[in-house]
Design an enzyme around this catalytic site. Sequence first.
Site, PDB file in Angstrom:
ATOM      1  N   ARG A 197      -9.548   8.098  -0.829  1.00 13.61           N
ATOM      2  CA  ARG A 197      -9.942   8.380  -0.267  1.00 13.61           C
ATOM      3  C   ARG A 197     -11.701   9.949   0.011  1.00 13.61           C
ATOM      4  O   ARG A 197     -10.733  10.140  -1.294  1.00 13.61           O
ATOM      5  CB  ARG A 197      -9.561   8.359   1.153  1.00 13.61           C
ATOM      6  CG  ARG A 197      -9.192   7.113   2.171  1.00 13.61           C
ATOM      7  CD  ARG A 197      -8.532   8.297   3.786  1.00 13.61           C
ATOM      8  NE  ARG A 197      -9.633   8.064   4.092  1.00 13.61           N
ATOM      9  CZ  ARG A 197     -10.315   7.518   5.303  1.00 13.61           C
ATOM     10  NH1 ARG A 197      -9.393   6.598   6.027  1.00 13.61           N
ATOM     11  NH2 ARG A 197     -11.281   7.609   6.184  1.00 13.61           N
TER      12      ARG A 197
ATOM     13  N   HIS B 279      -5.991   3.855  -1.089  1.00 16.12           N
ATOM     14  CA  HIS B 279      -7.364   4.003  -1.420  1.00 16.12           C
ATOM     15  C   HIS B 279      -7.103   5.286  -1.680  1.00 16.12           C
ATOM     16  O   HIS B 279      -6.464   5.988  -1.110  1.00 16.12           O
ATOM     17  CB  HIS B 279      -7.380   4.070   0.222  1.00 16.12           C
ATOM     18  CG  HIS B 279      -8.474   4.080   1.575  1.00 16.12           C
ATOM     19  ND1 HIS B 279      -8.630   4.492   1.923  1.00 16.12           N
ATOM     20  CD2 HIS B 279      -9.249   4.413   0.722  1.00 16.12           C
ATOM     21  CE1 HIS B 279      -9.753   3.730   2.946  1.00 16.12           C
ATOM     22  NE2 HIS B 279     -10.411   3.954   1.645  1.00 16.12           N
TER      23      HIS B 279
ATOM     24  N   HIS C 189       1.550   6.662   1.864  1.00 13.43           N
ATOM     25  CA  HIS C 189       2.013   7.101   2.964  1.00 13.43           C
ATOM     26  C   HIS C 189       2.873   7.832   1.722  1.00 13.43           C
ATOM     27  O   HIS C 189       3.449   8.650   2.619  1.00 13.43           O
ATOM     28  CB  HIS C 189       1.930   6.562   3.759  1.00 13.43           C
ATOM     29  CG  HIS C 189       0.787   6.522   4.530  1.00 13.43           C
ATOM     30  ND1 HIS C 189       0.138   7.096   4.893  1.00 13.43           N
ATOM     31  CD2 HIS C 189       0.186   5.348   5.750  1.00 13.43           C
ATOM     32  CE1 HIS C 189      -1.148   6.813   5.350  1.00 13.43           C
ATOM     33  NE2 HIS C 189      -1.501   5.284   5.915  1.00 13.43           N
TER      34      HIS C 189
ATOM     35  N   HIS D 155      -3.175  -4.573   7.641  1.00 18.61           N
ATOM     36  CA  HIS D 155      -3.981  -3.521   9.070  1.00 18.61           C
ATOM     37  C   HIS D 155      -3.296  -3.714  10.351  1.00 18.61           C
ATOM     38  O   HIS D 155      -3.073  -4.735  10.752  1.00 18.61           O
ATOM     39  CB  HIS D 155      -5.386  -3.304   8.662  1.00 18.61           C
ATOM     40  CG  HIS D 155      -5.270  -1.860   9.432  1.00 18.61           C
ATOM     41  ND1 HIS D 155      -4.691  -1.065  10.371  1.00 18.61           N
ATOM     42  CD2 HIS D 155      -5.763  -0.671   8.645  1.00 18.61           C
ATOM     43  CE1 HIS D 155      -5.027   0.002  10.505  1.00 18.61           C
ATOM     44  NE2 HIS D 155      -6.119   0.482   9.032  1.00 18.61           N
TER      45      HIS D 155
ATOM     46  N   ASN E  25       0.370  -1.156   0.172  1.00 16.48           N
ATOM     47  CA  ASN E  25       0.390  -0.612  -0.096  1.00 16.48           C
ATOM     48  C   ASN E  25       1.111   1.594   0.049  1.00 16.48           C
ATOM     49  O   ASN E  25       1.455   1.642   0.673  1.00 16.48           O
ATOM     50  CB  ASN E  25      -0.638  -0.253   1.194  1.00 16.48           C
ATOM     51  CG  ASN E  25      -1.864   1.001   1.073  1.00 16.48           C
ATOM     52  OD1 ASN E  25      -0.965   2.457   0.943  1.00 16.48           O
ATOM     53  ND2 ASN E  25      -3.073   0.531   2.308  1.00 16.48           N
TER      54      ASN E  25
ATOM     55  N   ARG F 277      -7.321  12.796   0.851  1.00 19.23           N
ATOM     56  CA  ARG F 277      -5.981  13.063   1.739  1.00 19.23           C
ATOM     57  C   ARG F 277      -4.888  12.846   1.796  1.00 19.23           C
ATOM     58  O   ARG F 277      -3.509  12.716   1.514  1.00 19.23           O
ATOM     59  CB  ARG F 277      -6.601  12.647   2.878  1.00 19.23           C
ATOM     60  CG  ARG F 277      -6.342  11.697   3.594  1.00 19.23           C
ATOM     61  CD  ARG F 277      -6.344  11.259   4.734  1.00 19.23           C
ATOM     62  NE  ARG F 277      -7.842  11.387   5.773  1.00 19.23           N
ATOM     63  CZ  ARG F 277      -8.124  10.851   7.018  1.00 19.23           C
ATOM     64  NH1 ARG F 277      -7.689  10.044   7.402  1.00 19.23           N
ATOM     65  NH2 ARG F 277      -9.655  11.184   7.084  1.00 19.23           N
TER      66      ARG F 277
ATOM     67  N   GLU G  28     -11.107  -9.397   2.848  1.00 16.07           N
ATOM     68  CA  GLU G  28     -10.031  -8.834   3.216  1.00 16.07           C
ATOM     69  C   GLU G  28      -9.867  -8.486   5.318  1.00 16.07           C
ATOM     70  O   GLU G  28     -11.034  -8.054   5.861  1.00 16.07           O
ATOM     71  CB  GLU G  28      -8.772  -7.925   2.532  1.00 16.07           C
ATOM     72  CG  GLU G  28      -8.268  -7.243   3.798  1.00 16.07           C
ATOM     73  CD  GLU G  28      -7.203  -6.135   3.009  1.00 16.07           C
ATOM     74  OE1 GLU G  28      -7.316  -5.730   2.358  1.00 16.07           O
ATOM     75  OE2 GLU G  28      -6.521  -5.393   4.001  1.00 16.07           O
TER      76      GLU G  28
ATOM     77  N   GLU H 177      -8.902   0.473  -2.992  1.00 15.47           N
ATOM     78  CA  GLU H 177      -9.357   0.332  -1.629  1.00 15.47           C
ATOM     79  C   GLU H 177     -10.864   1.943  -2.366  1.00 15.47           C
ATOM     80  O   GLU H 177     -10.142   3.166  -2.077  1.00 15.47           O
ATOM     81  CB  GLU H 177      -8.427   0.629  -0.040  1.00 15.47           C
ATOM     82  CG  GLU H 177      -8.058  -0.505  -0.110  1.00 15.47           C
ATOM     83  CD  GLU H 177      -6.761  -0.293   1.704  1.00 15.47           C
ATOM     84  OE1 GLU H 177      -7.169   0.618   1.686  1.00 15.47           O
ATOM     85  OE2 GLU H 177      -6.276  -0.767   1.610  1.00 15.47           O
TER      86      GLU H 177
ATOM     87  N   THR I  65      -8.437   3.403   8.151  1.00 13.79           N
ATOM     88  CA  THR I  65      -9.892   1.877   8.149  1.00 13.79           C
ATOM     89  C   THR I  65     -10.060   1.867   9.839  1.00 13.79           C
ATOM     90  O   THR I  65      -9.070   0.693  10.020  1.00 13.79           O
ATOM     91  CB  THR I  65      -9.502   1.266   7.481  1.00 13.79           C
ATOM     92  OG1 THR I  65      -8.948   2.312   6.461  1.00 13.79           O
ATOM     93  CG2 THR I  65     -10.849   1.381   6.695  1.00 13.79           C
TER      94      THR I  65
HETATM   95  N1  PXP Z   1      -5.811  -2.829   4.212  1.00 11.49           N
HETATM   96  C1  PXP Z   1      -6.848  -2.323   4.229  1.00 11.49           C
HETATM   97  C2  PXP Z   1      -8.580  -2.867   2.970  1.00 11.49           C
HETATM   98  C3  PXP Z   1      -6.455  -0.468   4.293  1.00 11.49           C
HETATM   99  O1  PXP Z   1      -7.388  -0.166   4.513  1.00 11.49           O
HETATM  100  C4  PXP Z   1      -5.632  -0.780   4.697  1.00 11.49           C
HETATM  101  C5  PXP Z   1      -4.904   0.649   5.225  1.00 11.49           C
HETATM  102  O2  PXP Z   1      -5.289   1.418   4.136  1.00 11.49           O
HETATM  103  C6  PXP Z   1      -4.468  -1.304   4.623  1.00 11.49           C
HETATM  104  C7  PXP Z   1      -4.246  -2.393   4.422  1.00 11.49           C
HETATM  105  C8  PXP Z   1      -2.819  -1.653   5.292  1.00 11.49           C
HETATM  106  O3  PXP Z   1      -2.961  -1.160   6.901  1.00 11.49           O
HETATM  107  P1  PXP Z   1      -1.526  -1.122   7.342  1.00 11.49           P
HETATM  108  O4  PXP Z   1      -1.678   0.622   6.262  1.00 11.49           O
HETATM  109  O5  PXP Z   1      -1.599  -0.361   8.647  1.00 11.49           O
HETATM  110  O6  PXP Z   1      -0.647  -1.416   6.825  1.00 11.49           O
END
Ligand code: PXP
Length: 242
Positions: free
Chosen positions: A48, A46, A13, A193, A10, A52, A154, A73, A104
């Site tokens: 959003r 994602h 960030h 997550h 992901n 952001r 998931e 996402e 999330t």
């Molecule tokens: N899976 C989903 C559905 C998420 O919303 C997120 C966070 O955006 C992640 C995985 C990844 O989580 P993390 O950034 O804490 O590794």
Amino acid sequence: MSAHLRLGVNIDHVATVRNARGGIHPDPVQAALMAQAAGADGITAHLREDRRHIRDADLDGLMAALTIPLNLEMAATDEMAEIALRHRPHAACIVPERREERTTEGGLDAAGQDNRLVPLVERLSAAHIRVSLFIEPDVRQVEAAIRLKAPVVEFHTGRYAELDGQARVAELARIADAAKLAVAGGIEPHAGHGLTFDNVGPIAAIPELAELNIGHYLIGEAIFMGLDASIREMRRRMDAAR
Ligand code: PXP
């Protein structure tokens, strides 16, 4: 049982850091290409409602640049459905979204939102987008996902990541049981997550899981060891646990 546990990286960030100064650096598409070169099996982003981190133009860039699958996402809104149908990513993971949350915070209430999710799952599936529902590892939610004919769920591992001791062991068992239930119902289970180098092992060892989606920790660790190395180290730990 899926032998190769896929790693979805992901890159949200990277966009968070970029947006802090309002410019174009660092570019999440460049980071996604680095992740691809480091062995990521997919990229997750994602979009959003408040944009952001990832923005619409990033989606264009990711769709054009990547050769590995993109997992978008998205909240269960008409706006996001239109965007997904326009971009046609490989997969779309439906997540709950509240404006005020920092990330999330919980799973989607698939069991309580059947009416809203039925047409969304149908529309995306008809466009050959692989729909995933981001849910708590909970029997009711898995049963709802089966009813909704979602091909993927998931499991939210945020609780697992925050707990320790016996409570963590119990949460891990809940995730393992939910993964078994999903497979029995014809659904491919993923998880994500809050996963880190230290806590990924027991999750990666759950044989039914086919994919982990990991972002914040990998991007944070990239500050210290570089993005390529942080992804390769996560991959190594996942393989070792398998
Ligand atoms: N899976 C989903 C559905 C998420 O919303 C997120 C966070 O955006 C992640 C995985 C990844 O989580 P993390 O950034 O804490 O590794």
